[in-house]
Write a protein that holds these residues in place. Structure first.
Motif, PDB file in Angstrom:
ATOM      1  N   GLU A   1      -1.044   5.900   8.259  1.00  0.00           N
ATOM      2  CA  GLU A   1      -0.436   4.801   9.010  1.00  0.00           C
ATOM      3  C   GLU A   1      -1.462   4.117   9.916  1.00  0.00           C
ATOM      4  N   ILE A   2      -2.296   4.908  10.561  1.00  0.00           N
ATOM      5  CA  ILE A   2      -3.312   4.343  11.457  1.00  0.00           C
ATOM      6  C   ILE A   2      -4.301   3.488  10.678  1.00  0.00           C
ATOM      7  N   ASP A   3      -4.757   3.989   9.512  1.00  0.00           N
ATOM      8  CA  ASP A   3      -5.701   3.219   8.689  1.00  0.00           C
ATOM      9  C   ASP A   3      -5.086   1.916   8.220  1.00  0.00           C
ATOM     10  N   SER A   4      -3.784   1.960   7.801  1.00  0.00           N
ATOM     11  CA  SER A   4      -3.111   0.752   7.334  1.00  0.00           C
ATOM     12  C   SER A   4      -3.013  -0.287   8.446  1.00  0.00           C
ATOM     13  N   LEU A   5      -2.620   0.153   9.648  1.00  0.00           N
ATOM     14  CA  LEU A   5      -2.524  -0.775  10.775  1.00  0.00           C
ATOM     15  C   LEU A   5      -3.892  -1.347  11.147  1.00  0.00           C
ATOM     16  N   GLN A   6      -4.938  -0.531  11.066  1.00  0.00           N
ATOM     17  CA  GLN A   6      -6.282  -0.987  11.397  1.00  0.00           C
ATOM     18  C   GLN A   6      -6.747  -2.062  10.423  1.00  0.00           C
ATOM     19  N   ASN A   7      -6.459  -1.852   9.108  1.00  0.00           N
ATOM     20  CA  ASN A   7      -6.866  -2.830   8.093  1.00  0.00           C
ATOM     21  C   ASN A   7      -6.136  -4.156   8.294  1.00  0.00           C
ATOM     22  N   GLU A   8      -4.826  -4.091   8.598  1.00  0.00           N
ATOM     23  CA  GLU A   8      -4.065  -5.322   8.790  1.00  0.00           C
ATOM     24  C   GLU A   8      -4.557  -6.066  10.030  1.00  0.00           C
ATOM     25  N   PHE A   9      -4.891  -5.329  11.072  1.00  0.00           N
ATOM     26  CA  PHE A   9      -5.404  -5.950  12.292  1.00  0.00           C
ATOM     27  C   PHE A   9      -6.729  -6.647  12.034  1.00  0.00           C
ATOM     28  N   GLU A  10      -7.624  -6.014  11.254  1.00  0.00           N
ATOM     29  CA  GLU A  10      -8.920  -6.631  10.945  1.00  0.00           C
ATOM     30  C   GLU A  10      -8.731  -7.899  10.107  1.00  0.00           C
ATOM     31  N   GLY A  11      -7.740  -7.859   9.168  1.00  0.00           N
ATOM     32  CA  GLY A  11      -7.473  -9.042   8.359  1.00  0.00           C
ATOM     33  C   GLY A  11      -7.004 -10.210   9.207  1.00  0.00           C
ATOM     34  N   LEU A  12      -6.119  -9.930  10.169  1.00  0.00           N
ATOM     35  CA  LEU A  12      -5.629 -10.989  11.043  1.00  0.00           C
ATOM     36  C   LEU A  12      -6.741 -11.521  11.948  1.00  0.00           C
ATOM     37  N   THR A  13      -7.658 -10.655  12.327  1.00  0.00           N
ATOM     38  CA  THR A  13      -8.793 -11.104  13.148  1.00  0.00           C
ATOM     39  C   THR A  13      -9.642 -12.114  12.391  1.00  0.00           C
ATOM     40  N   LEU A  14      -9.872 -11.853  11.077  1.00  0.00           N
ATOM     41  CA  LEU A  14     -10.651 -12.797  10.259  1.00  0.00           C
ATOM     42  C   LEU A  14      -9.939 -14.138  10.141  1.00  0.00           C
ATOM     43  N   VAL A  15      -8.584 -14.083   9.915  1.00  0.00           N
ATOM     44  CA  VAL A  15      -7.819 -15.335   9.799  1.00  0.00           C
ATOM     45  C   VAL A  15      -7.859 -16.104  11.118  1.00  0.00           C
ATOM     46  N   ASN A  16      -7.771 -15.391  12.216  1.00  0.00           N
ATOM     47  CA  ASN A  16      -7.809 -16.031  13.533  1.00  0.00           C
ATOM     48  C   ASN A  16      -9.148 -16.731  13.767  1.00  0.00           C
ATOM     49  N   ASP A  17     -10.249 -16.071  13.354  1.00  0.00           N
ATOM     50  CA  ASP A  17     -11.572 -16.692  13.491  1.00  0.00           C
ATOM     51  C   ASP A  17     -11.684 -17.957  12.645  1.00  0.00           C
ATOM     52  N   SER A  18     -11.095 -17.903  11.419  1.00  0.00           N
ATOM     53  CA  SER A  18     -11.146 -19.079  10.539  1.00  0.00           C
ATOM     54  C   SER A  18     -10.393 -20.253  11.152  1.00  0.00           C
ATOM     55  N   LEU A  19      -9.212 -19.975  11.738  1.00  0.00           N
ATOM     56  CA  LEU A  19      -8.447 -21.049  12.371  1.00  0.00           C
ATOM     57  C   LEU A  19      -9.183 -21.617  13.579  1.00  0.00           C
ATOM     58  N   ALA A  20      -9.866 -20.752  14.309  1.00  0.00           N
ATOM     59  CA  ALA A  20     -10.629 -21.231  15.467  1.00  0.00           C
ATOM     60  C   ALA A  20     -11.743 -22.183  15.018  1.00  0.00           C
ATOM     61  N   ASN A  21     -12.406 -21.857  13.900  1.00  0.00           N
ATOM     62  CA  ASN A  21     -13.455 -22.749  13.376  1.00  0.00           C
ATOM     63  C   ASN A  21     -12.868 -24.086  12.940  1.00  0.00           C
ATOM     64  N   SER A  22     -11.667 -24.032  12.286  1.00  0.00           N
ATOM     65  CA  SER A  22     -11.019 -25.279  11.850  1.00  0.00           C
ATOM     66  C   SER A  22     -10.651 -26.135  13.051  1.00  0.00           C
ATOM     67  N   LEU A  23     -10.179 -25.500  14.123  1.00  0.00           N
ATOM     68  CA  LEU A  23      -9.811 -26.237  15.325  1.00  0.00           C
ATOM     69  C   LEU A  23     -11.040 -26.910  15.950  1.00  0.00           C
ATOM     70  N   ALA A  24     -12.148 -26.203  15.987  1.00  0.00           N
ATOM     71  CA  ALA A  24     -13.379 -26.777  16.546  1.00  0.00           C
ATOM     72  C   ALA A  24     -13.844 -27.970  15.723  1.00  0.00           C
ATOM     73  N   SER A  25     -13.740 -27.864  14.375  1.00  0.00           N
ATOM     74  CA  SER A  25     -14.139 -28.979  13.508  1.00  0.00           C
ATOM     75  C   SER A  25     -13.266 -30.204  13.741  1.00  0.00           C
ATOM     76  N   ALA A  26     -11.939 -29.974  13.893  1.00  0.00           N
ATOM     77  CA  ALA A  26     -11.029 -31.095  14.126  1.00  0.00           C
ATOM     78  C   ALA A  26     -11.323 -31.772  15.466  1.00  0.00           C
ATOM     79  N   ASN A  27     -11.640 -30.976  16.474  1.00  0.00           N
ATOM     80  CA  ASN A  27     -11.979 -31.563  17.787  1.00  0.00           C
ATOM     81  C   ASN A  27     -13.242 -32.426  17.706  1.00  0.00           C
ATOM     82  N   LYS A  28     -14.215 -31.967  16.911  1.00  0.00           N
ATOM     83  CA  LYS A  28     -15.436 -32.773  16.742  1.00  0.00           C
ATOM     84  C   LYS A  28     -15.124 -34.118  16.082  1.00  0.00           C
TER      85      LYS A  28
END
Length: 308
Positions: free
Chosen positions: A61-88
């Motif tokens: 259970e701990i490993d599964s939660l850790q993997n899902e958390f890391e996946g969401l972190t990557l998606v969050n970083d991608s959205l942050a990059n998209s937001l920065a591009s739109a602001n530019k």
């Protein structure tokens, strides 16, 4: 002379017969000791296997939660990059609008053409602003989900630690039993649904089954004795029952009051396996629970289980 030989032969035959009987009796005693040791070893292996299974389940259970958390972190970083591009892009469009307005004031472009271009740029700006707002909302939602996953991960780790503490507490209690040579071993605790199938979910558990072994019971403890089954939660409080069984037993030479969910009179022998079955009066909450078996002169043993 013949009578003397016969007598000698008879004595030898009797001695040989006695020697054979002694060897046979000695072999049977050794066999009983080996069987007893094998039973104890099997019980210890069963308890160890149960703890290892629960530990592996929590680690999964701990490993599964850790993997899902890391996946969401990557998606969050991608959205942050998209937001920065739109602001530019919005910044570039604002600079273009400012330049067009300056050109219009200087008379470099016709008024009608500038109005059209400005109108188009404003539409693009509004569209980009809508995209930025949507990305910000998605980013907020992902941050909230990531926070929830962190909480789940922390809870799983806390549950694992709580189980370890509960096992240590249980082992300490067993070590302090009054009757060191009259114990229950090879515990097996199961929760069942309405269809008699095993479950680990609190909202579906309807019936509790518990079984254990009493082996190598000394003669002085054998005979008809009452056995009580007590179930407590993480705070050592008995679970809710419509008709609890009130009893008083001796624990460490002190009279102790207990509230049991089940009781039976058992004719204790040298070796036996005993089972209890109890239909739960109320649904149990999520968490850790302990099953303890008492007799009139002490605690026989305990086992833990967890409901999700």
């Amino acid at each position: 002379m013949n009578n003397t030989v016969r007598n000698v032969l008879a004595v030898i035959a009797v001695l040989l017969l006695l020697l054979f009987c002694w060897s046979l009796w000695n072999g049977m005693e050794k066999s009983k000791e080996i069987q007893s040791l094998e039973t104890k070893n099997s019980a210890l292996n069963t308890e160890l296997s149960d703890l290892e299974t629960l530990k592996a389940s929590l680690e999964t259970e701990i490993d599964s939660l850790q993997n899902e958390f890391e996946g969401l972190t990557l998606v969050n970083d991608s959205l942050a990059n998209s937001l920065a591009s739109a602001n530019k892009k919005v910044s570039r469009d604002r600079r273009t609008i400012s330049k067009l307005r300056a050109d219009m004031e200087a008379g470099d472009l016709k008024s009608e053409s500038l109005s059209v271009q400005i109108s188009q740029l404003l539409e693009e700006k509004n569209a980009l602003q809508s995209q930025i707002t949507s990305l910000q909302e998605e980013n907020t939602a992902l941050r909230e989900r990531a926070g929830a996953l962190e909480q789940d991960l922390t809870k799983a780790r806390d549950d694992n630690a709580a189980l370890a503490n509960l096992n240590r507490s249980m082992q300490g209690e067993i070590d302090n039993l009054t009757l060191t040579n009259f114990k229950a071993t090879a515990f097996q605790v199961e929760l069942e649904k309405k269809n008699n199938k095993a479950t680990a979910k609190s909202r579906r558990a309807k019936r509790l089954k518990a079984s254990f072994d009493l082996t190598d019971v000394p003669d002085k403890y054998q005979g008809v004795r009452p056995l009580y089954l007590v179930v407590t939660d993480e705070t050592s409080s008995p679970i809710k029952m419509e008709n609890p069984i009130k009893a008083q037993v001796m624990v460490n030479d002190q009279a102790t009051d207990i509230l049991a969910i089940a009781q039976k009179e058992v004719n204790i022998g040298a070796n036996q396996r005993i089972s209890f079955t109890h239909d739960l009066d109320e649904k149990l909450k999520r968490g850790f629970y302990r099953v303890t078996v008492y007799t009139d002169i002490g605690i026989l043993g305990s086992s833990n289980f967890r409901l999700r």
